[in-house]
Design an enzyme around this catalytic site. Structure first.
Site, PDB file in Angstrom:
ATOM      1  N   SER A  49     -22.432 -14.351  -1.341  1.00 29.66           N
ATOM      2  CA  SER A  49     -21.542 -14.098  -2.473  1.00 29.66           C
ATOM      3  C   SER A  49     -22.342 -13.544  -3.643  1.00 29.66           C
ATOM      4  O   SER A  49     -23.549 -13.796  -3.769  1.00 29.66           O
ATOM      5  CB  SER A  49     -20.853 -15.395  -2.902  1.00 29.66           C
ATOM      6  OG  SER A  49     -20.150 -15.231  -4.125  1.00 29.66           O
ATOM      7  N   TYR A  55     -21.021 -24.494  -5.426  1.00 28.71           N
ATOM      8  CA  TYR A  55     -20.735 -23.332  -4.584  1.00 28.71           C
ATOM      9  C   TYR A  55     -21.787 -22.244  -4.787  1.00 28.71           C
ATOM     10  O   TYR A  55     -22.352 -21.717  -3.813  1.00 28.71           O
ATOM     11  CB  TYR A  55     -19.346 -22.784  -4.901  1.00 28.71           C
ATOM     12  CG  TYR A  55     -19.013 -21.499  -4.175  1.00 28.71           C
ATOM     13  CD1 TYR A  55     -18.577 -21.522  -2.853  1.00 28.71           C
ATOM     14  CD2 TYR A  55     -19.138 -20.265  -4.811  1.00 28.71           C
ATOM     15  CE1 TYR A  55     -18.282 -20.344  -2.182  1.00 28.71           C
ATOM     16  CE2 TYR A  55     -18.839 -19.086  -4.147  1.00 28.71           C
ATOM     17  CZ  TYR A  55     -18.411 -19.133  -2.831  1.00 28.71           C
ATOM     18  OH  TYR A  55     -18.128 -17.961  -2.176  1.00 28.71           O
TER      19      TYR A  55
END
Length: 255
Positions: free
Chosen positions: A143, A156
């Site tokens: 990501s 995360y």
């Protein structure tokens, strides 16, 4: 062993994973569709892939469980006798404002790491012997959070940073027989994103579009094409993290 090439795509009942299965099916590959909760979506996707001429195996498995990772690999080999590509796409998060340091617990971190990092590693460990036989490849879905430090939560973003670093380590560990790369998507227009942002979705999306050099965000199909490029077409590329963000990073945009 079947002559058709075979790919396992974890977390593939919807979104980027589903789009990746479709992209591979268009190329005539066998695909393993993996889900942990979304059974109906997984089987609907299977019918779509079969309609494109693909042979499909649907596998219920939670990559946070070592036994499930081992089972997914074993069922793939039993069905087709080979694994050419592993796409570690399964992911999870807990939404938490960055300023709320009490909003994340030790267990939250452990739960997120079990899927996003350890699960990916376990899938690699069990699939590696078969990937080595065919000079296969691995692509990990990381990501932009791994680069920017911003995302759905600190836990995360930290997990995606770990996944990106692990991608580089695995490229060393599995060379020269298996290529290992990663993609780092920016904002993706998905049902999941819309559900998370709710009423803020359109305004946040516009901010990302403004920050991107090409003034648009990605769809799952855009990310899937990048994944398949690294997995199949980029035959001399390994140890790379491909940013797919419309030029936001190079534009130094502020969201």
């Amino acid at each position: 062993m079947t002559e058709r090439k075979t790919a396992i795509v974890t977390g593939s009942s919807s979104g980027v994973g589903a789009a990746t299965c479709i992209e591979l099916s268009k190329r005539g590959w066998n695909v393993v569709i993996n889900y942990s909760r979304s059974k109906t979506e997984a089987y609907d996707l299977a019918e779509t892939c079969k309609g494109l001429g693909s042979q499909v195996l649907v596998c219920e498995a939670n990559v946070a469980n070592d036994s499930d990772c081992k089972k997914m690999v074993a069922e793939t080999v039993k069905a087709w006798g080979r694994i050419d590509v592993l796409i570690n796409n399964a992911g999870t998060t807990k939404f938490c404002d960055y300023g709320d340091l009490n909003g994340l617990t030790k267990k939250d971190f452990q739960d997120i790491y079990e899927v996003n990092v350890i699960g990916a590693y376990q899938m690699v460990k069990f699939a590696a012997p078969y990937l080595k036989k065919v000079n296969g490849s691995i692509v990990n879905t990381s990501s932009m959070s791994a680069i920017s430090g911003l995302g759905s939560s600190i836990a995360y973003s930290a997990s995606k940073g770990a996944l990106s670093t692990m991608t580089l380590s695995l490229a060393h560990a599995l060379a020269p027989h298996v290529r290992v790369n990663g993609v780092c998507p920016g904002f993706i227009e998905t049902r999941w994103t819309k559900g998370f942002l709710g009423d803020r979705y359109e305004s946040v999306k516009k901010n990302f579009e403004k920050a991107a050099l090409i003034n648009r965000v990605s769809f799952p199909e855009d990310i899937a094409k990048s994944i398949v490029y690294l997995a199949v077409d980029a035959t001399t590329t390994t140890g790379q993290l491909l940013t797919v963000d419309g030029g936001q990073l190079v534009n130094q945009g502020r969201i």
